[in-house]
Scaffold this motif. Structure first.
Motif, PDB file in Angstrom:
ATOM      1  N   LEU A 267     -62.511  43.479 -24.393  1.00 48.53           N
ATOM      2  CA  LEU A 267     -61.224  43.099 -24.274  1.00 48.53           C
ATOM      3  C   LEU A 267     -60.906  42.070 -25.352  1.00 48.53           C
ATOM      4  O   LEU A 267     -62.038  41.382 -26.025  1.00 48.53           O
ATOM      5  N   ARG A 268     -59.709  41.835 -25.856  1.00 47.19           N
ATOM      6  CA  ARG A 268     -59.349  41.011 -26.946  1.00 47.19           C
ATOM      7  C   ARG A 268     -58.453  39.921 -26.719  1.00 47.19           C
ATOM      8  O   ARG A 268     -57.429  40.428 -26.175  1.00 47.19           O
ATOM      9  N   THR A 269     -58.777  38.726 -26.698  1.00 48.70           N
ATOM     10  CA  THR A 269     -57.915  37.647 -26.252  1.00 48.70           C
ATOM     11  C   THR A 269     -57.007  37.292 -27.299  1.00 48.70           C
ATOM     12  O   THR A 269     -57.007  37.756 -28.456  1.00 48.70           O
ATOM     13  N   ASP A 270     -55.864  36.572 -26.758  1.00 52.19           N
ATOM     14  CA  ASP A 270     -54.948  36.396 -27.835  1.00 52.19           C
ATOM     15  C   ASP A 270     -55.358  35.323 -28.792  1.00 52.19           C
ATOM     16  O   ASP A 270     -56.053  34.542 -28.664  1.00 52.19           O
ATOM     17  N   ASN A 271     -54.987  35.785 -30.129  1.00 54.22           N
ATOM     18  CA  ASN A 271     -55.337  34.633 -31.202  1.00 54.22           C
ATOM     19  C   ASN A 271     -56.803  34.665 -31.553  1.00 54.22           C
ATOM     20  O   ASN A 271     -57.409  33.464 -31.839  1.00 54.22           O
ATOM     21  N   THR A 272     -57.488  35.799 -31.348  1.00 52.06           N
ATOM     22  CA  THR A 272     -58.990  35.685 -31.809  1.00 52.06           C
ATOM     23  C   THR A 272     -59.396  37.214 -32.118  1.00 52.06           C
ATOM     24  O   THR A 272     -58.751  38.335 -31.875  1.00 52.06           O
ATOM     25  N   GLU A 273     -60.149  37.136 -33.114  1.00 49.02           N
ATOM     26  CA  GLU A 273     -60.749  38.498 -33.595  1.00 49.02           C
ATOM     27  C   GLU A 273     -61.959  38.997 -32.895  1.00 49.02           C
ATOM     28  O   GLU A 273     -62.568  39.930 -33.088  1.00 49.02           O
ATOM     29  N   THR A 274     -62.494  37.961 -31.911  1.00 54.21           N
ATOM     30  CA  THR A 274     -63.733  38.240 -31.186  1.00 54.21           C
ATOM     31  C   THR A 274     -63.588  39.142 -30.143  1.00 54.21           C
ATOM     32  O   THR A 274     -62.696  38.549 -29.312  1.00 54.21           O
ATOM     33  N   LEU A 275     -64.279  39.988 -29.780  1.00 49.53           N
ATOM     34  CA  LEU A 275     -64.317  41.030 -28.639  1.00 49.53           C
ATOM     35  C   LEU A 275     -64.982  40.417 -27.480  1.00 49.53           C
ATOM     36  O   LEU A 275     -65.985  39.718 -27.590  1.00 49.53           O
ATOM     37  N   VAL A 276     -64.300  40.308 -26.175  1.00 48.54           N
ATOM     38  CA  VAL A 276     -65.060  39.842 -25.047  1.00 48.54           C
ATOM     39  C   VAL A 276     -65.579  41.075 -24.299  1.00 48.54           C
ATOM     40  O   VAL A 276     -64.925  42.041 -24.158  1.00 48.54           O
ATOM     41  N   HIS A 277     -66.764  41.056 -23.658  1.00 48.60           N
ATOM     42  CA  HIS A 277     -67.608  41.919 -22.977  1.00 48.60           C
ATOM     43  C   HIS A 277     -67.695  41.486 -21.586  1.00 48.60           C
ATOM     44  O   HIS A 277     -68.078  40.484 -21.489  1.00 48.60           O
ATOM     45  N   ALA A 278     -66.926  42.525 -20.740  1.00 47.53           N
ATOM     46  CA  ALA A 278     -67.138  42.126 -19.212  1.00 47.53           C
ATOM     47  C   ALA A 278     -67.604  43.391 -18.649  1.00 47.53           C
ATOM     48  O   ALA A 278     -67.448  44.301 -18.945  1.00 47.53           O
ATOM     49  N   GLU A 279     -68.521  43.060 -17.589  1.00 49.84           N
ATOM     50  CA  GLU A 279     -68.954  43.925 -16.608  1.00 49.84           C
ATOM     51  C   GLU A 279     -68.857  43.955 -15.210  1.00 49.84           C
ATOM     52  O   GLU A 279     -68.885  42.569 -14.722  1.00 49.84           O
ATOM     53  N   LEU A 280     -68.434  44.853 -14.398  1.00 51.32           N
ATOM     54  CA  LEU A 280     -67.905  44.755 -13.122  1.00 51.32           C
ATOM     55  C   LEU A 280     -68.154  45.965 -12.510  1.00 51.32           C
ATOM     56  O   LEU A 280     -68.411  47.153 -13.166  1.00 51.32           O
ATOM     57  N   SER A 281     -68.037  46.004 -11.213  1.00 54.35           N
ATOM     58  CA  SER A 281     -68.544  47.492 -10.345  1.00 54.35           C
ATOM     59  C   SER A 281     -67.363  48.378 -10.602  1.00 54.35           C
ATOM     60  O   SER A 281     -65.906  47.876 -10.831  1.00 54.35           O
ATOM     61  N   LYS A 282     -67.488  49.625 -10.506  1.00 59.63           N
ATOM     62  CA  LYS A 282     -66.416  50.674 -10.683  1.00 59.63           C
ATOM     63  C   LYS A 282     -65.405  50.633  -9.616  1.00 59.63           C
ATOM     64  O   LYS A 282     -64.196  50.606  -9.713  1.00 59.63           O
ATOM     65  N   HIS A 283     -66.012  50.175  -8.356  1.00 66.19           N
ATOM     66  CA  HIS A 283     -65.216  49.960  -7.178  1.00 66.19           C
ATOM     67  C   HIS A 283     -64.147  49.004  -7.437  1.00 66.19           C
ATOM     68  O   HIS A 283     -62.715  48.888  -7.312  1.00 66.19           O
ATOM     69  N   HIS A 284     -64.536  47.475  -7.826  1.00 65.27           N
ATOM     70  CA  HIS A 284     -63.830  46.808  -8.119  1.00 65.27           C
ATOM     71  C   HIS A 284     -62.749  46.914  -9.064  1.00 65.27           C
ATOM     72  O   HIS A 284     -61.631  46.533  -9.006  1.00 65.27           O
ATOM     73  N   PHE A 285     -63.068  47.763 -10.339  1.00 65.16           N
ATOM     74  CA  PHE A 285     -62.244  47.851 -11.468  1.00 65.16           C
ATOM     75  C   PHE A 285     -61.027  48.759 -10.864  1.00 65.16           C
ATOM     76  O   PHE A 285     -60.130  48.557 -11.378  1.00 65.16           O
ATOM     77  N   HIS A 286     -61.390  49.960 -10.400  1.00 60.65           N
ATOM     78  CA  HIS A 286     -60.281  50.651  -9.901  1.00 60.65           C
ATOM     79  C   HIS A 286     -59.271  49.810  -8.851  1.00 60.65           C
ATOM     80  O   HIS A 286     -58.232  50.163  -8.778  1.00 60.65           O
ATOM     81  N   SER A 287     -59.989  49.099  -8.023  1.00 60.43           N
ATOM     82  CA  SER A 287     -59.069  48.251  -7.292  1.00 60.43           C
ATOM     83  C   SER A 287     -58.177  47.358  -7.940  1.00 60.43           C
ATOM     84  O   SER A 287     -56.862  46.881  -7.425  1.00 60.43           O
ATOM     85  N   LEU A 288     -58.303  47.057  -9.268  1.00 62.16           N
ATOM     86  CA  LEU A 288     -57.314  45.948  -9.855  1.00 62.16           C
ATOM     87  C   LEU A 288     -56.489  46.731 -10.430  1.00 62.16           C
ATOM     88  O   LEU A 288     -55.460  46.309 -11.018  1.00 62.16           O
ATOM     89  N   GLY A 289     -56.700  48.400 -10.510  1.00 57.29           N
ATOM     90  CA  GLY A 289     -55.558  49.132 -10.959  1.00 57.29           C
ATOM     91  C   GLY A 289     -55.521  49.130 -12.708  1.00 57.29           C
ATOM     92  O   GLY A 289     -54.443  49.493 -13.199  1.00 57.29           O
TER      93      GLY A 289
END
Length: 359
Positions: free
Chosen positions: A311-333
Motif C-alpha cells: 500500500l502507498r500512503t498519501d504524501n509518501t514514496e514509501t510502500l507499506v507492507h501488510a499481511e492478513l488472512s485471506k478470509h479477512h481480506f475478502h470480508s473487507l471487499g
C-alpha cells in the motif's frame, strides 16, 4: 558440557570476522547463531570446533581451556551443510568411521561398533538404509546420516553449520522439527549456524543474532522476536515497515496516528523511527478511527491462506507492507487499486542513533 567464549577476535586480512565476542552456551542447550552472510557466525563456530584459531581470546569447555587443543582432542561432533559423507562407503560404514579409526587401545570391539551404529541409525529413523550408499539416499536422508556419524563418537558438543541449507523448503521444515525432537532426546550441548530466521526461532532454545562479527542480541526466541534490541534485529527478524515519526513527551506521531513511546517522556519534537511488522498493520475498508492513514492498495499477493498487500500512503514514496488472512481480506471487499486505511496495532520506537524504546 558448557562452552565459554571469552573476548574472542578473529581477523582475515582487512576483514573483521569476529569482533570481541563473549558468550556462554549452557549445558544441554540448543543455540542458534543467526545472521546474514558475513556476520561471523560460521567463523565463530569453526573457532569453537578448533578448525580456526582466534587471534585473541579463549575458548573453554566446562571450564577447561581448549583454545590451543587440536580439533581431535575437543570431543566435538561437526555437521556440515553438504553432508561430507564418503561416497565409496555404505551408510553403515560412514556412521562407523569415527569409531573404526580410533587408536586400537580405545577402539570399541566390532560387536560394540555394530550395535552402536544400528542404535544410531534407529535414532535417526534410517536403520533400513544401512547397506545403501549415499547416492541412493535423498538429501534429507543424507543429512540425517551425517548427524548420526557425528553422534557416533559421543561428542561433548555438537556443532552444525547451515545443516539444512542445501535442502528444499519442505524437507528443511521437516528436518528442523525432527532435529528439535532429537535434541530433546539426547540433550547434547548444540550450536547451529543459520541465516533462516524461521529455522532459528522454531528449533532453538536460544538465539544469538550476529552482524559484522558482533553479537547484536542474545536471548530466547520469544525475547529476540518480541523485544528486538535494535533496528538491525528488528529488520532481520521478519518483514517490517519503517515509519518516520516525531516524538514529543512520550508520544510518537505519524501523521494523524499517535503511538505510545513512554521511554521518551521529556523529549521534545525529536525525530524517531517507528518499526511495525507487516502482520501488525490493521487494514480497514473505511476510516473507522481518527488515527488511521489513508492509502491505496498497489499490489495484492495471495499465498495460500495469507494475503500480502503493498500500500502507498498519501504524501509518501514509501510502500507499506501488510499481511492478513485471506478470509479477512475478502470480508473487507478490497482489491488491487482500492482505497484503504491502515493503522499499527503494535510498534517499536527507536531514535536514529539506535537507542531503544518500547512503543
Amino acid at each position: 558440557m558448557s562452552i565459554e567464549i571469552d573476548h574472542v577476535n578473529k581477523h582475515f586480512r582487512d576483514f573483521v570476522a569476529v569482533d570481541n565476542v563473549s558468550l556462554t552456551f549452557n549445558e544441554g542447550e540448543l543455540t542458534a547463531l543467526l545472521g546474514p552472510s558475513g556476520s561471523g557466525k560460521t567463523t565463530l563456530l569453526r573457532i569453537i570446533a578448533g578448525l580456526e584459531q582466534p587471534d585473541t581470546g579463549r575458548i573453554r569447555f566446562h571450564g577447561e581451556d581448549t583454545t590451543d587443543k587440536h580439533v581431535s582432542q575437543r570431543g566435538v561432533g561437526f555437521v556440515f551443510q553438504h553432508y561430507a559423507l564418503f561416497k565409496h562407503m555404505t551408510v553403515f560404514q560412514n556412521v562407523a568411521y569415527g569409531l573404526t579409526v580410533r587408536p586400537r587401545q580405545s577402539r570399541p570391539s566390532k560387536a560394540n561398533i555394530n550395535a552402536k551404529v544400528m542404535r544410531l541409525l534407529e535414532l535417526v529413523q534410517l536403520d533400513w538404509t544401512a547397506h545403501r550408499y549415499p547416492h541412493q539416499l535423498s538429501g534429507g536422508q543424507r543429512q540425517r546420516i551425517a548427524l548420526a556419524r557425528a553422534l557416533a563418537v559421543e561428542p561433548k558438543v555438537l556443532l552444525l553449520d547451515e545443516p539444512f541449507g542445501a535442502l528444499d523448503a519442505k524437507v528443511r521444515a521437516e528436518l528442523r522439527r525432527w532435529l528439535r525432537r532429537l535434541h530433546d532426546d539426547i540433550h547434547v550441548t548444540s550450536v547451529f549456524v543459520t541465516h533462516d530466521q524461521e529455522e532459528a526461532l522454531e528449533v532453538s532454545d536460544r538465539v544469538v543474532v550476529m552482524n559484522k562479527g558482533r553479537v547484536e542480541q542474545d536471548g530466547s526466541p520469544e525475547q529476540v522476536y518480541d523485544t528486538p534490541a535494535n533496528p538491525f534485529v528488528y529488520r532481520f527478524l521478519g518483514n517490517v515497515n519503517l515509519f518516520h515519526a516525531r516524538i514529543h513527551d512520550g508520544v510518537a506521531r505519524i501523521g494523524d496516528i499517535q503511538l505510545p513511546a513512554p521511554e521518551f517522556h521529556g523529549y521534545h519534537n525529536e525525530r524517531g523511527e517507528a518499526y511495525v511488522r507487516s502482520h501488525e498493520i490493521e487494514v480497514l475498508a473505511t476510516r473507522q478511527h481518527d488515527d488511521a492513514l489513508h492509502s491505496q492498495i498497489e499490489l495484492v499477493s495471495v499465498i495460500g491462506p495469507t494475503v500480502r498487500l503493498e500500500l502507498r500512503t498519501d504524501n509518501t514514496e514509501t510502500l507499506v507492507h501488510a499481511e492478513l488472512s485471506k478470509h479477512h481480506f475478502h470480508s473487507l471487499g478490497l482489491k488491487q487499486g482500492s482505497d484503504a486505511w491502515i493503522r499499527p496495532t503494535h510498534s517499536r520506537i527507536f531514535l536514529p542513533d539506535e537507542r531503544v524504546a518500547n512503543g
